[in-house]
Write a protein that holds these residues in place. Sequence first.
Motif, PDB file in Angstrom:
ATOM      1  N   TYR A  72       0.848  -1.198  -0.033  1.00 10.75           N
ATOM      2  CA  TYR A  72      -0.033   0.050  -0.037  1.00 10.75           C
ATOM      3  C   TYR A  72       0.828   1.269   0.116  1.00 10.75           C
ATOM      4  N   ASN A  73       1.947   1.303   0.674  1.00  6.05           N
ATOM      5  CA  ASN A  73       2.755   2.501   0.900  1.00  6.05           C
ATOM      6  C   ASN A  73       4.015   2.450  -0.142  1.00  6.05           C
ATOM      7  N   GLY A  74       4.422   1.355  -0.761  1.00  7.77           N
ATOM      8  CA  GLY A  74       5.407   1.210  -1.690  1.00  7.77           C
ATOM      9  C   GLY A  74       6.458   1.199  -0.719  1.00  7.77           C
ATOM     10  N   TYR A  75       6.728   0.611   0.449  1.00 10.87           N
ATOM     11  CA  TYR A  75       7.848   0.456   1.304  1.00 10.87           C
ATOM     12  C   TYR A  75       8.718  -0.758   0.716  1.00 10.87           C
ATOM     13  N   THR A  76       9.725  -0.780   1.550  1.00 12.42           N
ATOM     14  CA  THR A  76      10.622  -1.824   1.422  1.00 12.42           C
ATOM     15  C   THR A  76      10.013  -2.835   2.545  1.00 12.42           C
ATOM     16  N   PHE A  77      10.554  -4.209   2.752  1.00  9.86           N
ATOM     17  CA  PHE A  77      10.197  -5.013   4.161  1.00  9.86           C
ATOM     18  C   PHE A  77      10.439  -3.998   5.129  1.00  9.86           C
ATOM     19  N   GLN A  78      11.793  -3.790   5.408  1.00 12.79           N
ATOM     20  CA  GLN A  78      12.072  -3.020   6.822  1.00 12.79           C
ATOM     21  C   GLN A  78      11.354  -1.733   7.207  1.00 12.79           C
ATOM     22  N   GLU A  79      11.121  -1.015   6.083  1.00 14.65           N
ATOM     23  CA  GLU A  79      10.086   0.286   6.171  1.00 14.65           C
ATOM     24  C   GLU A  79       8.773   0.085   6.887  1.00 14.65           C
ATOM     25  N   ALA A  80       8.348  -1.151   6.061  1.00 14.51           N
ATOM     26  CA  ALA A  80       6.775  -1.540   6.547  1.00 14.51           C
ATOM     27  C   ALA A  80       6.846  -2.164   7.946  1.00 14.51           C
ATOM     28  N   CYS A  81       7.782  -2.792   8.242  1.00 15.03           N
ATOM     29  CA  CYS A  81       7.866  -3.206   9.849  1.00 15.03           C
ATOM     30  C   CYS A  81       7.999  -2.002  10.739  1.00 15.03           C
ATOM     31  N   ILE A  82       8.733  -1.002  10.199  1.00 15.14           N
ATOM     32  CA  ILE A  82       8.977   0.175  11.216  1.00 15.14           C
ATOM     33  C   ILE A  82       7.682   1.016  11.033  1.00 15.14           C
ATOM     34  N   TRP A  83       7.052   1.114  10.130  1.00 14.81           N
ATOM     35  CA  TRP A  83       5.721   1.697  10.075  1.00 14.81           C
ATOM     36  C   TRP A  83       4.551   1.217  11.106  1.00 14.81           C
ATOM     37  N   LEU A  84       4.668  -0.219  10.915  1.00 15.92           N
ATOM     38  CA  LEU A  84       3.849  -0.854  11.671  1.00 15.92           C
ATOM     39  C   LEU A  84       4.005  -0.639  13.281  1.00 15.92           C
ATOM     40  N   ALA A  85       5.332  -0.690  13.583  1.00 14.83           N
ATOM     41  CA  ALA A  85       5.950  -0.599  15.076  1.00 14.83           C
ATOM     42  C   ALA A  85       5.561   0.781  15.431  1.00 14.83           C
ATOM     43  N   ARG A  86       5.552   1.497  14.822  1.00 14.06           N
ATOM     44  CA  ARG A  86       5.158   3.106  15.380  1.00 14.06           C
ATOM     45  C   ARG A  86       3.958   3.260  15.414  1.00 14.06           C
ATOM     46  N   ASN A  87       2.941   2.733  14.396  1.00 12.31           N
ATOM     47  CA  ASN A  87       1.700   2.978  14.561  1.00 12.31           C
ATOM     48  C   ASN A  87       0.954   2.075  15.846  1.00 12.31           C
ATOM     49  N   PHE A  88       1.657   0.865  15.975  1.00  8.39           N
ATOM     50  CA  PHE A  88       0.931   0.108  17.047  1.00  8.39           C
ATOM     51  C   PHE A  88       1.959   0.052  18.207  1.00  8.39           C
TER      52      PHE A  88
END
Length: 356
Positions: A72-88
């Motif tokens: 959805y965000n066009g992120y790398t795997f690591q970026e997606a993980c960081i986004w999730l971590a910050r949002n949850f």
Amino acid sequence: MVYIPPYIVSKLDTLSVYDVAERLGIEIVSNHTLCFMHDDHHPSMSFKKSDNSWRCYVCGVGGHSIELVKRYNGYTFQEACIWLARNFNIEIPDTKEVRLKKVAARKVSPKVEETPKVVDEEVLEWIIRNAGLSELAKDFLFQERKYSKDVVKAMKIGSISDATKFVAVLTKVFSKERCIKAGVLIEYGSKTLPVFRVPCLLFPYYDMDGNIRNIQSRFLGDLEKKKKGRFNNCKGLTPLMFNMPVLKSSGRYDKIYVAEGVTDCLAYLSEGKNAIALPGAGSFRPEYAQYLKDNTLFIYVDNDDAGKSLLEKMNVALRKVGNSIHNIRKDTEHKDYSEFYLSKLKEHEKDTGKFV
């Protein structure tokens, strides 16, 4: 990029895909939404609570929470993980200084069905009743594709060979305004044109009670490379399935062959099989399962990813009503059923010296 421990990856990927979708701005209704990865007109992205997953049955792409954010965000795997971590509120060591690229806000929702356009049955029936078959149409149907003349007649297939003449004759019988409202004519600058790309075949779509609901055309000319638009529908009307009256006349558990497109359906019908057609591989809707729940269903899926996705999508919907569909494709040689049908006719010609 930073190292993310496996136990944190596992924790992030088991976050509820429904909660993650909400944070992304994806609205889910009845476990479905429009897919953000392609031009989706009917919700083809499905979410499942049982295994906390999502999948688009047109694209064939799916996964869990990390993959959803990544896509959805066009992120790398690591970026997606960081986004999730910050949002949850899940801590990942040594990531506080990592800056994520900004993603434009957008909202994905299931398509809100508009008030259905009223079908002008009189206009559509008049067109079908008065549309003969041009020589070009006959060549395509009977010489190139070898379809049965009786089937073509029974399905009320016609053609348009001259756009100007079609408009002139039609607007002598009905007003131009009515024809535009009916979705068969459009205004383009100072011109009034058919909504169909001419020259073309015309396929009438009827509901189970035999009421006309749409006309779909198939362009018979040469399309420019990569240009779409071989098939057109009346403006504002969406076809259900072709040859639906056969579902009403068929008995419980009768065999029905489902085709990906009208021309493949004509091949089945020419062999004496009961068949219906979806307008295309991406046009199946889960609610169609209700029409098909009492029949024994078969399909020769097109030899592409869309065909495989269609088979899976249909079985997901059909299982909910206690049915399934069986793939009868045994080869990888032919593109679709029309091509397979022709190959069988050629084999027969080789054996007998004539086509059946």
